[in-house]
Design a protein around this motif. Structure first.
Motif, short mmCIF file in Angstrom:
data_model
loop_
_atom_site.label_atom_id
_atom_site.label_comp_id
_atom_site.label_asym_id
_atom_site.label_seq_id
_atom_site.Cartn_x
_atom_site.Cartn_y
_atom_site.Cartn_z
N UNK A 62 21.79 -23.02 51.28
CA UNK A 62 20.53 -23.58 51.78
C UNK A 62 19.83 -24.48 50.79
N UNK A 63 20.18 -24.37 49.51
CA UNK A 63 19.55 -25.18 48.46
C UNK A 63 18.03 -25.04 48.51
N UNK A 64 17.56 -23.79 48.37
CA UNK A 64 16.13 -23.52 48.46
C UNK A 64 15.39 -24.22 47.33
N UNK A 65 14.32 -24.96 47.65
CA UNK A 65 13.58 -25.64 46.60
C UNK A 65 12.95 -24.67 45.63
N UNK A 66 12.71 -25.13 44.44
CA UNK A 66 12.07 -24.26 43.44
C UNK A 66 10.64 -23.97 43.85
N UNK A 67 10.27 -22.73 43.67
CA UNK A 67 8.96 -22.30 44.10
C UNK A 67 7.85 -22.91 43.27
N UNK A 68 6.68 -22.96 43.90
CA UNK A 68 5.51 -23.49 43.19
C UNK A 68 5.07 -22.52 42.11
N UNK A 69 4.61 -22.99 41.00
CA UNK A 69 4.17 -22.10 39.92
C UNK A 69 2.89 -21.38 40.31
N UNK A 70 2.71 -20.19 39.76
CA UNK A 70 1.49 -19.43 40.03
C UNK A 70 0.40 -19.95 39.09
N UNK A 71 -0.15 -21.13 39.43
CA UNK A 71 -1.08 -21.78 38.51
C UNK A 71 -2.51 -21.28 38.66
N UNK A 72 -2.91 -20.86 39.87
CA UNK A 72 -4.26 -20.30 40.01
C UNK A 72 -4.26 -19.24 41.10
N UNK A 73 -4.62 -18.02 40.71
CA UNK A 73 -4.62 -16.90 41.64
C UNK A 73 -5.66 -17.10 42.73
N UNK A 74 -5.35 -16.62 43.91
CA UNK A 74 -6.26 -16.77 45.04
C UNK A 74 -7.53 -15.96 44.82
N UNK A 75 -8.66 -16.64 44.90
CA UNK A 75 -9.96 -15.97 44.87
C UNK A 75 -10.61 -16.03 46.25
N UNK B 240 -10.01 -18.32 50.18
CA UNK B 240 -9.36 -19.34 51.00
C UNK B 240 -10.29 -19.67 52.16
N UNK B 241 -10.66 -20.94 52.27
CA UNK B 241 -11.62 -21.35 53.29
C UNK B 241 -10.99 -22.37 54.23
N UNK B 242 -11.12 -22.13 55.52
CA UNK B 242 -10.59 -23.02 56.55
C UNK B 242 -11.74 -23.51 57.41
N UNK B 243 -11.82 -24.82 57.61
CA UNK B 243 -12.90 -25.41 58.40
C UNK B 243 -12.34 -26.33 59.48
N UNK B 244 -12.72 -26.08 60.72
CA UNK B 244 -12.40 -26.98 61.83
C UNK B 244 -10.91 -27.19 62.08
N UNK B 245 -10.09 -26.16 61.84
CA UNK B 245 -8.64 -26.30 61.99
C UNK B 245 -8.27 -26.43 63.47
N UNK B 246 -7.49 -27.46 63.79
CA UNK B 246 -7.11 -27.72 65.18
C UNK B 246 -5.67 -28.17 65.25
N UNK C 107 -6.65 -31.68 62.96
CA UNK C 107 -7.92 -31.83 62.24
C UNK C 107 -8.16 -30.60 61.38
N UNK C 108 -9.14 -30.70 60.51
CA UNK C 108 -9.55 -29.55 59.72
C UNK C 108 -9.19 -29.66 58.25
N UNK C 109 -9.80 -28.78 57.47
CA UNK C 109 -9.56 -28.74 56.03
C UNK C 109 -9.22 -27.32 55.62
N UNK C 110 -8.40 -27.22 54.56
CA UNK C 110 -8.02 -25.93 53.99
C UNK C 110 -8.27 -26.02 52.50
N UNK C 111 -9.07 -25.09 51.97
CA UNK C 111 -9.40 -25.09 50.55
C UNK C 111 -8.92 -23.80 49.90
N UNK C 112 -8.22 -23.95 48.79
CA UNK C 112 -7.76 -22.80 47.99
C UNK C 112 -8.61 -22.78 46.72
N UNK C 113 -9.44 -21.79 46.60
CA UNK C 113 -10.37 -21.69 45.46
C UNK C 113 -11.24 -22.94 45.34
N UNK C 114 -11.61 -23.51 46.47
CA UNK C 114 -12.48 -24.68 46.49
C UNK C 114 -11.74 -26.00 46.34
N UNK C 115 -10.45 -25.96 46.12
CA UNK C 115 -9.65 -27.19 45.99
C UNK C 115 -8.92 -27.47 47.29
#
Length: 616
Positions: free
Chosen positions: A351-364, A366-372, A420-428
């Motif tokens: 499958x050639x699984x891509x390398x995982x994302x680094x654990x750079x910032x732990x989840x504090x 998660x905010x979702x606004x207007x997701x459609x 539509x909509x925004x997803x923020x992880x720790x405000x980013x």
């Protein structure tokens, strides 16, 4: 990108390799020039007209040496062709697969897996064929130019007859273009349908048997096979007809040469050696004419292959197909694994699984606004969803069938492309959810587990290196330890296609173990416990709470066991959030939640309204 640009980008993918390949085959095709001249001198020597100072046996030795030299050149040519050609095919398949894997899950491919295999196999092969034959045409064109110069110096009229078939070949190929492309497209489409039907049949054996639909399915397969047979027959007949025209046009030229040569030899203006040279070169000119015809045919069919491959890209630029990327052909290179270390297991290697994302910032939070998101075919989906998850929380999304629960989590994770909509992880802001929400940030268990015909161990790890007791802890949390002990090979038991050797509950818990072994910040469960009995489900959630620590859970479920443990419950209806809160609050004010909680059990409704079941 048109077919000419596509071909140019393919042959310039590795310009040095293409140049070496073209040079090798040009030398191969030019090699007969010298033996032809030697042959001329040989026959002239028999009549006393030779200008070469060698004896007959000396000339024969030269011819044998030239033949052996050409054989060695052909071996070198095949080595260079393989090195270039198959890299080109690998590049196309690699880029196509990478693009497919980057797409949201519901839109990865616009056709069935079987049809997609036909694109990956047949259309890439067709592209390889056309690009590879361009080398032959270039080399033989060089031969034609040199031989034409030599022959014109001997007799211009005879030379014209030698190359006249080339005009016929090109003219016929151009006239047949539209029909050739039509038949090739129909042949490829019918083959893709048959391949897709085979995939569907093997994937739904149980459903077909339960419905007693074997005869209907076989009849449909027979009809598709008959359609494919007719389409391929037309395609093959057209190709063979063109080859026949190419060959017979050459034979016509050969006959004219023989008639004219006899007259010239009687007139004394044409020697036996000249005739031998024309006949010798004619063999290779015949090959040149045939190769030109084949290349034109392959080039026309290549346009069909490009159109089909572009269709898989779903609107993306066709240039993606020929983007220069590493093929990882060096044996010392290792495919990246999800843990970023260690050897890959069988499934990961494939499958050639891509390398995982680094654990750079732990989840504090998660905010979702207007997701459609709206499904193009039905117009249904989700609209204006807002939710917030905090670290360590246990949030359950519930609702009736078709309310948008699964659509919500899949859109959040990027498996469906949000409208539509925004997803923020720790405000980013999260720009590309599909790439962002991967281990170790998040791990996901789908509503229908996707299992492979491999060992249970490989199905759980999927290429991740087994570290310490992580696998055993995941099996315990997924309530799988007893099941593994009962399997004949334990973790090394091959579970069959789609996990057919496992029960529905075992398949779901295998998918849960696969998720839990990733040690993620956010765990997303989509109706994980739907196939579990009450006792097993109770154990699963208890163990999950024991091990999750600060991990955040987002769960799609309508089961009381999950609802009772929830810190926060979101009730979906018609693609929107109808109500949210704790189970106690929702039992008091949400009719939808009351229906989900009680079902048809009206006898207990009043008692539970006064003291709602809740445990932590």
């Amino acid at each position: 990108m048109n077919t000419y640009q596509y071909l140019l980008r393919l042959i310039t993918y590795r310009p040095f390799l293409y140049f070496i390949n073209a040079l090798a085959w040009t030398v191969i095709y030019l090699a007969p020039i010298v033996p032809g001249l030697v042959t001329k001198e040989f026959f002239d020597s028999l009549t006393g007209n030779s200008k070469l100072g060698y004896s007959v046996w000396g000339i024969i030795a030269l011819l044998m040496a030239a033949t052996l030299g050409r054989i060695m050149l052909i071996v070198v040519g095949f080595i260079t062709d393989v090195n270039f050609r198959f890299r080109m095919g690998m590049l196309l398949r690699r880029n196509l697969l990478e693009h497919v894997l980057k797409q949201p899950g519901a839109r990865a491919i616009p056709v069935s897996p079987g049809e997609a295999i036909s694109h990956f196999r047949d259309d890439v092969d067709q592209s390889e064929e056309a690009a590879s034959w361009s080398v032959d045409v270039f080399g033989m064109t060089c031969f034609a130019a040199v031989s034409c110069y030599i022959l014109i110096r001997i007799d211009a009229q005879m030379t014209l007859l030698v190359f006249l078939p080339l005009v016929i070949v090109i003219s016929v190929a151009q006239l047949a273009t539209a029909r050739l492309q039509k038949y090739r497209a129909a042949s490829r489409e019918s083959t893709a349908k048959v391949t897709g039907e085979i995939s569907e049949m093997f994937g739904n054996v149980q459903a077909i048997q339960v419905a007693g639909a074997e005869k209907r399915v076989i009849d449909r397969f027979r009809r598709l096979g008959d359609t494919r047979r007719k389409a391929m027959l037309k395609d093959r007949l057209m190709t063979e007809l063109l080859d026949s025209i190419f060959s017979n046009s050459v034979n016509l030229g050969t006959g004219l040469i023989l008639l004219l040569a006899g007259q010239k030899m009687r007139a004394g203006t044409f020697t036996v050696g000249d005739f031998a040279l024309f006949v010798y070169y004619l063999t290779f000119v015949t090959q040149f004419i045939s190769n030109v015809g084949k290349f034109i045919t392959y080039f026309k069919q290549m346009s069909v292959a490009l159109e089909r491959l572009t269709f898989l890209l779903q609107g993306a630029s066709a240039k993606i197909l020929t983007m220069v990327k590493s093929l990882h052909l060096d044996k010392k290179q290792k495919l990246p694994t999800e843990s970023g270390a260690g050897e890959t297991d069988d499934i990961a290697a494939v499958s050639a699984i891509p390398q995982a994302a680094p654990r750079d910032n732990s989840l504090q939070h998660l905010d979702v606004q207007g997701l459609s998101y709206t499904y193009p075919d039905t117009g249904r989906g989700i609209s204006g969803v807002q939710l917030s998850l905090t670290r360590g929380s246990f949030t359950v999304i519930t609702g009736t069938i078709g309310s948008g629960k699964t659509t919500l989590v899949r859109t959040l994770l990027g498996l469906l492309p949000k409208d539509e909509g925004t997803i923020d992880w720790n405000g980013n802001p999260v720009e590309d959810a599909g790439t962002f929400f991967t281990p170790p940030r998040s791990a996901y268990t789908a509503q229908v587990p996707r299992l492979y015909s491999d060992t249970l161990r490989n199905n759980i790890l999927l290429g991740q290196a087994e570290q310490g007791d992580s696998l055993q802890h995941a099996l315990y949390a997924a309530v799988m330890e007893y099941d593994v002990a009962q399997l004949p090979g334990g973790l090394d038991t091959v579970i069959g296609p789609r996990g057919v050797k496992l029960s529905g509950g075992q398949a779901q818990r295998t998918a849960a173990a696969r998720m839990l072994v990733r040690d993620a910040e956010l765990y997303v469960f989509d109706d994980l416990s739907s196939a579990l009995d009450v006792e097993t489900e109770q154990k699963l959630w208890e163990r999950m709470f024991e091990r999750r620590g600060d991990a955040t859970c987002l769960v799609v479920s309508h089961r009381k066991t999950a609802l009772a443990r929830a810190d926060h419950i979101i009730v979906m209806k018609d693609g929107r959030i109808e109500a949210e809160g704790t189970s106690s609050d929702l039992l008091q004010r949400s009719s939808t939640f009351q229906e989900l909680w009680y079902g048809d059990d009206h006898a207990t409704k009043e008692m539970e309204l006064n003291e709602p079941f809740r445990s932590k």
